[in-house]
Write a protein that holds these residues in place. Sequence first.
Motif, PDB file in Angstrom:
ATOM      1  N   TRP A  13      -5.207   7.672   4.872  1.00  0.00           N
ATOM      2  CA  TRP A  13      -4.432   6.901   3.887  1.00  0.00           C
ATOM      3  C   TRP A  13      -2.955   6.811   4.295  1.00  0.00           C
ATOM      4  CZ3 TRP A  13      -6.917   9.555  -1.013  1.00  0.00           C
ATOM      5  CH2 TRP A  13      -8.054   8.847  -1.386  1.00  0.00           C
ATOM      6  N   ASN A  52       0.873  -1.179   0.000  1.00  0.00           N
ATOM      7  CA  ASN A  52       0.000   0.000   0.000  1.00  0.00           C
ATOM      8  C   ASN A  52       0.915   1.236   0.000  1.00  0.00           C
ATOM      9  OD1 ASN A  52      -1.594   2.215   0.868  1.00  0.00           O
ATOM     10  ND2 ASN A  52      -3.117   0.798   1.697  1.00  0.00           N
ATOM     11  N   HIS A  90       0.743  -2.779  -7.010  1.00  0.00           N
ATOM     12  CA  HIS A  90       0.640  -2.063  -5.738  1.00  0.00           C
ATOM     13  C   HIS A  90      -0.710  -1.359  -5.617  1.00  0.00           C
ATOM     14  CE1 HIS A  90       4.789  -2.892  -4.869  1.00  0.00           C
ATOM     15  NE2 HIS A  90       5.171  -2.358  -6.018  1.00  0.00           N
ATOM     16  N   GLU A  91      -1.116  -1.129  -4.369  1.00  0.00           N
ATOM     17  CA  GLU A  91      -2.338  -0.371  -4.105  1.00  0.00           C
ATOM     18  C   GLU A  91      -1.909   1.082  -3.884  1.00  0.00           C
ATOM     19  OE1 GLU A  91      -5.843  -0.455  -0.732  1.00  0.00           O
ATOM     20  OE2 GLU A  91      -4.588  -2.233  -0.979  1.00  0.00           O
ATOM     21  N   PRO A 131      -3.791   4.461  -3.096  1.00  0.00           N
ATOM     22  CA  PRO A 131      -5.076   5.145  -2.841  1.00  0.00           C
ATOM     23  C   PRO A 131      -5.143   6.552  -3.429  1.00  0.00           C
ATOM     24  CG  PRO A 131      -3.770   4.939  -0.812  1.00  0.00           C
ATOM     25  CD  PRO A 131      -3.131   4.063  -1.842  1.00  0.00           C
ATOM     26  N   TYR A 169       1.370   5.340  -0.470  1.00  0.00           N
ATOM     27  CA  TYR A 169       0.788   6.682  -0.551  1.00  0.00           C
ATOM     28  C   TYR A 169       1.687   7.489  -1.472  1.00  0.00           C
ATOM     29  CZ  TYR A 169      -1.371  11.076   0.932  1.00  0.00           C
ATOM     30  OH  TYR A 169      -2.061  12.272   0.962  1.00  0.00           O
ATOM     31  N   CYS A 204      -0.788   3.326   5.004  1.00  0.00           N
ATOM     32  CA  CYS A 204       0.178   2.940   3.968  1.00  0.00           C
ATOM     33  C   CYS A 204       1.389   2.205   4.540  1.00  0.00           C
ATOM     34  CB  CYS A 204       0.628   4.168   3.158  1.00  0.00           C
ATOM     35  SG  CYS A 204       1.892   5.199   3.947  1.00  0.00           S
ATOM     36  N   ASP A 205       2.074   1.449   3.644  1.00  0.00           N
ATOM     37  CA  ASP A 205       3.336   0.810   4.022  1.00  0.00           C
ATOM     38  C   ASP A 205       4.495   1.782   3.836  1.00  0.00           C
ATOM     39  OD1 ASP A 205       2.217  -1.830   4.520  1.00  0.00           O
ATOM     40  OD2 ASP A 205       1.891  -1.938   2.358  1.00  0.00           O
TER      41      ASP A 205
END
Lengths: 139, 139
Positions: A62, A2, A31-32, A34, A4, A66-67
Amino acid sequence: MNIYFACSITGGREFESVYQAIVHALVEQGHEVPTAHLAESGVGVVEAVIHPNEVYERDVAWIRACDVLIAEVSVPSHGVGYEIGFALGLGKPVLALYQEGCKVSKMISGNPDSNLTVSLYRTPDDAIQIIGDFLSKAW
Amino acid sequence: MNIYFACSITGGREFESVYQAIVHALVEQGHEVPTAHLAESGVGVVEAVIHPNEVYERDVAWIRACDVLIAEVSVPSHGVGYEIGFALGLGKPVLALYQEGCKVSKMISGNPDSNLTVSLYRTPDDAIQIIGDFLSKAW
């Protein structure tokens, strides 16, 4: 992961095509992201109709989730500066990328936080390569 | 009072004359403003020769020591955005001022932190009046 992705909205959109190249590469890699829509053209108009507090609460949520945070910092932005500080405060790995020749605030380039990596790139492909290296180390 | 005045350096100096009017007023009123020199003309050249990490450590130490942070946010700046977030994280009262007609990041205008006040001003005298009201309430 995740991720950002932080980029200038109100501050200026001169690097919009780079934002898009980065986001598209991240999404293609599975990857995600947002914030992916913040890289698109016309985002200022879309975001303008949302209440400022709603944008703030959404973005902060978010960042918490996030990672890692990846910021494009070629164009000055209060929001991106704030987000970098917020993410570092939460102990998140942060990558700040800027195009060769752009000036970066010393609050970023001089920040000794071990979770912060500041890198310059020459081309969007170069930026995507640097992100790949960062992600392989951050995780 | 010990007041950290935050303004754009790398991001752009279009509002330098406002920075100077604010800092001169604060110093005349007897406040301590460690960042006073950052409002002066040619500061970019002066700061350019200092190592980025030295600037970062100096500014962060000044924020830790200040009673309040006052930021001029008419021109986008990563550093000022970072400093606002850092000061709020420490629980310091923050006033973010912008000239009427300028766009402010929603990470600032939409931030619900009770220690943050965001105000617009029309003239430098107007800004100084708003600062006076803020200081009388913050202390």
